[in-house]
Design an enzyme around this catalytic site. Structure first.
Site, short mmCIF file in Angstrom:
data_model
loop_
_atom_site.label_atom_id
_atom_site.label_comp_id
_atom_site.label_asym_id
_atom_site.label_seq_id
_atom_site.Cartn_x
_atom_site.Cartn_y
_atom_site.Cartn_z
N ARG A 1 0.84 -1.20 0.00
CA ARG A 1 0.00 0.00 0.00
C ARG A 1 0.87 1.25 0.00
NH1 ARG A 1 -5.08 2.20 2.16
NH2 ARG A 1 -4.99 4.32 1.37
N ARG B 1 -5.09 1.60 -4.81
CA ARG B 1 -4.32 0.94 -3.76
C ARG B 1 -4.34 -0.57 -3.93
NH1 ARG B 1 -8.92 3.63 -0.29
NH2 ARG B 1 -8.54 5.04 -1.97
N ASP C 1 -9.92 -0.74 6.66
CA ASP C 1 -10.51 0.30 7.50
C ASP C 1 -11.18 -0.33 8.70
OD1 ASP C 1 -9.85 2.59 5.98
OD2 ASP C 1 -11.57 2.28 4.66
#
Length: 182
Positions: free
Chosen positions: A91, A100, A105
């Site tokens: 990343r 990406r 998250d």
């Protein structure tokens, strides 16, 4: 790696996305790395959805999914473990909302509300994003008094962007359970 943990494990929900390279392989590898962490277990995974990019539009489509984890890490420790996995999988953060190899998250940690410079829980935009809500709805506990299930069910009724989401595959995680099918 910092592996200090709390004594009581909690359930956490994360969103995973990828739009560069082997998208499905990156999601699978991220799950394996999460599950391989001594303080994290992958409990359930959603189906995988192909979605249109949001924000920065000049990029390939994403594969998005969600996972329920059991962890004894504090939320910020879990976030740092996730950031280490993103870095390990290549990343690069050069364009906000840009392409990406993998994006992890932290959306929700059972019984936790947090607002620090590094982390806000619940995730402040999760209820505005169809690419988060659809996968998340696959793995939530059934309807009822569960606060997260209620929030997601309510948000899905009025969410925009549903037409930009297509089912990609039922399962990329061979060690976890199949989607719950909620």
């Amino acid at each position: 790696m910092n592996t200090h943990s709390t004594s009581e494990p909690s359930e956490a929900y994360i969103a995973l996305g990828a739009n560069l390279g082997n998208r499905e392989g990156s999601l699978r590898e991220a799950l394996h790395l999460l599950d391989g962490h001594e303080a994290i277990a992958v409990l359930r995974t959603s189906r995988v959805y192909e979605t249109e990019p949001v924000g920065y539009l000049d990029q390939p489509q994403f594969l998005n999914m969600a996972a329920a984890l059991r962890t004894s890490l504090e939320p910020e420790q879990l976030l740092h473990a996730m950031l280490e996995i993103e870095a390990r999988l290549g990343r690069v953060r050069d364009i906000r909302y840009g392409p990406r190899t993998v994006d992890l998250d932290l959306l929700w940690v059972e019984g936790q509300e947090l607002d620090t410079p590094d982390l806000t829980l619940p995730h402040p935009r999760m209820l505005e994003r169809a690419f988060v809500l659809f996968p998340l709805s696959d793995i939530l506990p059934g309807e009822g008094n569960d606060r997260l299930s209620s929030l997601v069910t309510s948000a899905l009724k009025d969410i925009e962007g549903k037409d930009g989401i297509r089912l990609w595959t039922a399962n990329v995680w061979d060690n976890g359970s199949e989607p719950s099918g909620n």
